[in-house]
Design an enzyme around this catalytic site. Sequence first.
Site, PDB file in Angstrom:
ATOM      1  N   HIS A 128      -7.200   2.365  -5.318  1.00 56.19           N
ATOM      2  CA  HIS A 128      -5.372   3.252  -4.975  1.00 56.19           C
ATOM      3  C   HIS A 128      -5.544   4.076  -4.007  1.00 56.19           C
ATOM      4  O   HIS A 128      -6.469   4.486  -3.068  1.00 56.19           O
ATOM      5  CB  HIS A 128      -6.163   4.383  -6.580  1.00 56.19           C
ATOM      6  CG  HIS A 128      -5.448   3.263  -7.549  1.00 56.19           C
ATOM      7  ND1 HIS A 128      -4.098   2.991  -8.090  1.00 56.19           N
ATOM      8  CD2 HIS A 128      -6.081   4.188  -9.086  1.00 56.19           C
ATOM      9  CE1 HIS A 128      -3.890   3.252  -9.858  1.00 56.19           C
ATOM     10  NE2 HIS A 128      -5.550   3.499 -10.047  1.00 56.19           N
ATOM     11  N   CYS A 196      -2.927  -1.056  -2.338  1.00 56.85           N
ATOM     12  CA  CYS A 196      -1.608  -1.049  -2.007  1.00 56.85           C
ATOM     13  C   CYS A 196      -0.615  -0.700  -0.375  1.00 56.85           C
ATOM     14  O   CYS A 196      -1.101   0.195   0.254  1.00 56.85           O
ATOM     15  CB  CYS A 196      -0.691  -0.050  -3.097  1.00 56.85           C
ATOM     16  SG  CYS A 196      -0.596  -0.487  -4.469  1.00 56.85           S
TER      17      CYS A 196
END
Length: 227
Positions: A128, A196
């Site tokens: 993450h 991401c």
Amino acid sequence: MPIVRNGWGSATRLTIRAVAELAITAGVVLAVFVFYLLVWTNHRTEAAQADLTEDFRAAQETGTEVEDRFAPPDSGEGLGILHIPELGEDWSWVVVEGVGDADLARGPGHFPGTAMPGSIGNFAVAGHRATHGEPFAHLDRLGVGDDVVVETVDGWLTYEVTWVRILSPSATEVLEPVAGHPGEKATQRTLTLVTCNPRWSSTERLVVGASLVERRPADAGPPDAIA
């Protein structure tokens, strides 16, 4: 003549009051959601990492034998500690097996089916960039030549960054044995980190590739990069 009061004023006041109450409720729900994302998920991941680190250190201290270092552990279990000096002197995260939501809530996750640390092929890890501890929040600071160290129970593996790219979420070829080259047989030991991009979005993927440049046994101590 009797006075007829206009009911529109009361109706308007009731509507305004209802809208205000809905706005307050929505604000409370949003605040709770933000607290969950920015505080609670980080807290839970921190607790999970503490447990995983304790288990890893215990295995080191007791000299636990690794039955097959090329076989992945069960989903959610730790398989090594990732150190990236460029992201901080004390930056370290236990990598777990799996990239499901439950796995990544515990820390960076190893893509099932990709190589294990130090073996020929592509050891691919996702993490993450926001929430759940934000392990890869600043992965964009990495550049060619930077070191990424993987600490396993039986030794230390130093990888050197060789490329950094921004790709679409559909670019799964970076998980192939030779990153970016489907069908090609691997002959090198590589590492791929995926997260991401931008940090608070998922419209793209930030991908960092590295190659193994040093391997040393556990009793030799950490490599110069993190010593």
